[in-house]
Motif scaffolding. Sequence first.
Motif, PDB file in Angstrom:
ATOM      1  N   LEU A  57      34.468  80.802 -73.704  1.00 28.90           N
ATOM      2  CA  LEU A  57      32.815  81.135 -73.236  1.00 28.90           C
ATOM      3  C   LEU A  57      32.365  79.527 -73.239  1.00 28.90           C
ATOM      4  CD1 LEU A  57      32.196  83.928 -75.843  1.00 28.90           C
ATOM      5  CD2 LEU A  57      32.661  84.318 -73.372  1.00 28.90           C
ATOM      6  N   ALA A  58      31.149  79.748 -72.371  1.00 27.84           N
ATOM      7  CA  ALA A  58      30.686  78.225 -72.271  1.00 27.84           C
ATOM      8  C   ALA A  58      28.995  78.591 -72.124  1.00 27.84           C
ATOM      9  CB  ALA A  58      30.976  77.279 -71.064  1.00 27.84           C
ATOM     10  N   LEU A  59      28.399  78.199 -73.135  1.00 25.22           N
ATOM     11  CA  LEU A  59      26.773  78.274 -72.831  1.00 25.22           C
ATOM     12  C   LEU A  59      25.973  77.296 -72.201  1.00 25.22           C
ATOM     13  CD1 LEU A  59      26.014  79.628 -76.527  1.00 25.22           C
ATOM     14  CD2 LEU A  59      25.523  80.943 -74.385  1.00 25.22           C
ATOM     15  N   ASP A  60      25.312  77.850 -71.106  1.00 25.16           N
ATOM     16  CA  ASP A  60      24.216  76.861 -70.466  1.00 25.16           C
ATOM     17  C   ASP A  60      22.614  77.095 -71.038  1.00 25.16           C
ATOM     18  OD1 ASP A  60      22.326  75.606 -68.895  1.00 25.16           O
ATOM     19  OD2 ASP A  60      23.244  76.253 -66.923  1.00 25.16           O
ATOM     20  N   PHE A  61      22.402  76.191 -72.097  1.00 20.11           N
ATOM     21  CA  PHE A  61      21.448  76.464 -72.743  1.00 20.11           C
ATOM     22  C   PHE A  61      20.116  76.388 -71.909  1.00 20.11           C
ATOM     23  CE2 PHE A  61      24.390  74.543 -75.666  1.00 20.11           C
ATOM     24  CZ  PHE A  61      24.674  75.473 -76.759  1.00 20.11           C
ATOM     25  N   LYS A  62      19.969  75.365 -71.080  1.00 24.58           N
ATOM     26  CA  LYS A  62      18.920  74.918 -70.244  1.00 24.58           C
ATOM     27  C   LYS A  62      18.672  76.361 -69.300  1.00 24.58           C
ATOM     28  CE  LYS A  62      17.314  71.966 -66.529  1.00 24.58           C
ATOM     29  NZ  LYS A  62      17.848  70.771 -65.769  1.00 24.58           N
ATOM     30  N   ASN A  63      19.435  76.885 -68.634  1.00 25.03           N
ATOM     31  CA  ASN A  63      19.386  77.935 -67.742  1.00 25.03           C
ATOM     32  C   ASN A  63      19.683  79.543 -68.121  1.00 25.03           C
ATOM     33  OD1 ASN A  63      18.887  76.245 -65.433  1.00 25.03           O
ATOM     34  ND2 ASN A  63      20.837  75.743 -65.576  1.00 25.03           N
ATOM     35  N   LYS A  64      19.938  79.435 -69.584  1.00 27.57           N
ATOM     36  CA  LYS A  64      20.151  80.742 -70.226  1.00 27.57           C
ATOM     37  C   LYS A  64      21.205  81.532 -69.734  1.00 27.57           C
ATOM     38  CE  LYS A  64      15.350  80.698 -71.789  1.00 27.57           C
ATOM     39  NZ  LYS A  64      14.054  81.391 -71.807  1.00 27.57           N
ATOM     40  N   LEU A  65      22.256  81.036 -69.672  1.00 27.13           N
ATOM     41  CA  LEU A  65      23.429  81.489 -68.957  1.00 27.13           C
ATOM     42  C   LEU A  65      24.762  81.298 -69.903  1.00 27.13           C
ATOM     43  CD1 LEU A  65      22.892  80.275 -65.285  1.00 27.13           C
ATOM     44  CD2 LEU A  65      22.299  82.528 -65.942  1.00 27.13           C
ATOM     45  N   LEU A  66      25.493  82.387 -69.659  1.00 25.90           N
ATOM     46  CA  LEU A  66      26.771  82.528 -70.287  1.00 25.90           C
ATOM     47  C   LEU A  66      27.799  82.351 -69.443  1.00 25.90           C
ATOM     48  CD1 LEU A  66      28.471  82.519 -73.119  1.00 25.90           C
ATOM     49  CD2 LEU A  66      28.494  85.225 -72.790  1.00 25.90           C
ATOM     50  N   TYR A  67      28.785  81.625 -69.397  1.00 25.86           N
ATOM     51  CA  TYR A  67      29.948  81.478 -68.404  1.00 25.86           C
ATOM     52  C   TYR A  67      31.197  81.931 -69.199  1.00 25.86           C
ATOM     53  CZ  TYR A  67      27.173  78.784 -65.254  1.00 25.86           C
ATOM     54  OH  TYR A  67      26.322  78.425 -64.191  1.00 25.86           O
ATOM     55  N   TRP A  68      32.249  82.395 -68.647  1.00 26.56           N
ATOM     56  CA  TRP A  68      33.613  82.951 -69.177  1.00 26.56           C
ATOM     57  C   TRP A  68      34.677  82.783 -68.120  1.00 26.56           C
ATOM     58  CZ3 TRP A  68      30.200  86.703 -67.808  1.00 26.56           C
ATOM     59  CH2 TRP A  68      30.574  87.730 -67.160  1.00 26.56           C
ATOM     60  N   CYS A  69      35.872  82.379 -68.655  1.00 28.33           N
ATOM     61  CA  CYS A  69      37.002  82.483 -67.947  1.00 28.33           C
ATOM     62  C   CYS A  69      38.020  83.578 -68.339  1.00 28.33           C
ATOM     63  CB  CYS A  69      37.727  81.217 -67.944  1.00 28.33           C
ATOM     64  SG  CYS A  69      38.497  80.512 -69.266  1.00 28.33           S
ATOM     65  N   ASP A  70      38.419  84.308 -67.343  1.00 24.95           N
ATOM     66  CA  ASP A  70      39.300  85.601 -67.717  1.00 24.95           C
ATOM     67  C   ASP A  70      40.686  85.035 -67.132  1.00 24.95           C
ATOM     68  OD1 ASP A  70      40.986  88.036 -67.436  1.00 24.95           O
ATOM     69  OD2 ASP A  70      38.985  89.024 -67.689  1.00 24.95           O
ATOM     70  N   ALA A  71      41.703  84.688 -67.972  1.00 24.86           N
ATOM     71  CA  ALA A  71      43.015  84.364 -67.624  1.00 24.86           C
ATOM     72  C   ALA A  71      43.929  85.402 -67.071  1.00 24.86           C
ATOM     73  CB  ALA A  71      43.821  83.807 -68.943  1.00 24.86           C
ATOM     74  N   SER A  72      43.714  86.838 -67.252  1.00 21.38           N
ATOM     75  CA  SER A  72      44.439  87.670 -66.664  1.00 21.38           C
ATOM     76  C   SER A  72      44.049  88.026 -65.438  1.00 21.38           C
ATOM     77  CB  SER A  72      44.381  88.868 -67.555  1.00 21.38           C
ATOM     78  OG  SER A  72      45.242  89.908 -66.923  1.00 21.38           O
ATOM     79  N   LEU A  73      42.572  87.656 -65.334  1.00 24.54           N
ATOM     80  CA  LEU A  73      42.075  88.095 -63.688  1.00 24.54           C
ATOM     81  C   LEU A  73      41.808  86.793 -63.085  1.00 24.54           C
ATOM     82  CD1 LEU A  73      39.119  90.615 -64.689  1.00 24.54           C
ATOM     83  CD2 LEU A  73      41.669  91.128 -63.591  1.00 24.54           C
TER      84      LEU A  73
END
Length: 160
Positions: A57-73
């Motif tokens: 998971l990676a948080l973008d504090f400025k834009n209030k977003l949460l990113y993630w990577c799904d290894a299986s997909l």
Amino acid sequence: MCTAIVFLKPNAISRFLNCRKMYWSDCGSSPKIEKSNMDGTDRTAIVSFGLKWVNSLALDFKNKLLYWCDASLALIERVDLQGNNRVLVLNLTSEKYHNPFGLALYQDALFWTDWSSQSVHKYNMTSTTSEVFVYGMSRPMEIHMYDYNTITTGMCVTPT
């Protein structure tokens, strides 16, 4: 008082320390991304479908977003901090041999480690260009980016 949080198969965690929130993925029988207060209260699933194996998971504090990577997909996606407005950022299934593992955000770029290509990739979200940033790593795991200016100024954007 703290609340015990029970995970089936925890895999990634990210913290928004200044705002006392934590986000994590659970790759159990019903994969999901959840959030709660740092003491475990107010636990909520923010993404509960279309997931298999969220590694990072990676948080973008400025834009209030949460990113993630799904290894299986082989996908990199994002939502706002409430779990709304889901966006597919990168679909890596069309590219041969991608297995994203670690994920980090720095300014307008996403960096991810890839077990299959044994490399670190950089994706510029403004120009939508992608490149191999570092190649020849045996099995790159997690990746973290730190911005001294952000750390020392104590930037805090209150999540809504």
